[in-house]
Motif scaffolding. Sequence first.
Motif, short mmCIF file in Angstrom:
data_model
loop_
_atom_site.label_atom_id
_atom_site.label_comp_id
_atom_site.label_asym_id
_atom_site.label_seq_id
_atom_site.Cartn_x
_atom_site.Cartn_y
_atom_site.Cartn_z
N SER A 111 0.85 -1.19 0.00
CA SER A 111 0.00 0.00 0.00
C SER A 111 0.89 1.25 0.00
O SER A 111 2.08 1.16 0.24
CB SER A 111 -0.93 0.02 1.22
N ASN A 112 0.25 2.37 -0.26
CA ASN A 112 0.96 3.64 -0.31
C ASN A 112 0.30 4.60 0.67
O ASN A 112 -0.86 4.97 0.49
CB ASN A 112 0.91 4.21 -1.73
N PRO A 113 1.01 5.04 1.72
CA PRO A 113 0.39 5.94 2.71
C PRO A 113 -0.05 7.28 2.12
O PRO A 113 -0.87 7.97 2.71
CB PRO A 113 1.47 6.13 3.77
N PHE A 114 0.47 7.63 0.94
CA PHE A 114 0.07 8.87 0.29
C PHE A 114 -1.21 8.71 -0.52
O PHE A 114 -1.75 9.68 -1.04
CB PHE A 114 1.18 9.39 -0.64
N GLY A 115 -1.68 7.49 -0.67
CA GLY A 115 -2.88 7.26 -1.48
C GLY A 115 -2.53 7.16 -2.95
O GLY A 115 -1.53 6.54 -3.32
N PHE A 116 -3.33 7.81 -3.79
CA PHE A 116 -3.19 7.66 -5.23
C PHE A 116 -2.89 8.97 -5.96
O PHE A 116 -3.05 9.04 -7.17
CB PHE A 116 -4.47 7.03 -5.82
#
Length: 172
Positions: A111-116
């Motif tokens: 996952s990416n904590p910054f979102g998309f």
Amino acid sequence: MAYIMVDIESDGPIPGDYSMISFGAVLVDEQLNKTFYGKCKPISNKFIPEALAVSGFTREETMEFDDAATVMKSFANWISRVAQDRPIFISDNNGFDWMFICWYFHHFTGSNPFGFSSQNLGSLYKGVVLDTFQNFKHLRKTKHTHNPVDDARGNAEALLTLKKEYDLKIKF
């Protein structure tokens, strides 16, 4: 929102085929004293010597760097500690920097904590001054050295200057 200025160095043009060698991040606030520095062992045998040279490291040195999965997990933990609110990724070349950070987060942590999404400091500056031919780089105080923490700090300084001198509506 927690704006986190990021800069990366790589040994080639795209993640996966090539490697993110190092990256730096600075939480954008008045102090600019919350930083992260990661050095990742290459994930591919491919590299472009001229691209790697920009980082200041040799291929042999990079082979001693930390495992990318470990570095990305540490970065995610740092983000969760310093971001009191939603973390916002911003860089001066987000098409490049974001591509590597997003790929590495998804590939190594799931996952990416910054979102998309990400934001581009250069585009923001062009909009503020209403001129697509202008460049923000004169607003940096810290010299651009290709040490990614220095470069992220200089870009964060430019963002703080935009807020102050142009009355930019932004919350840190």
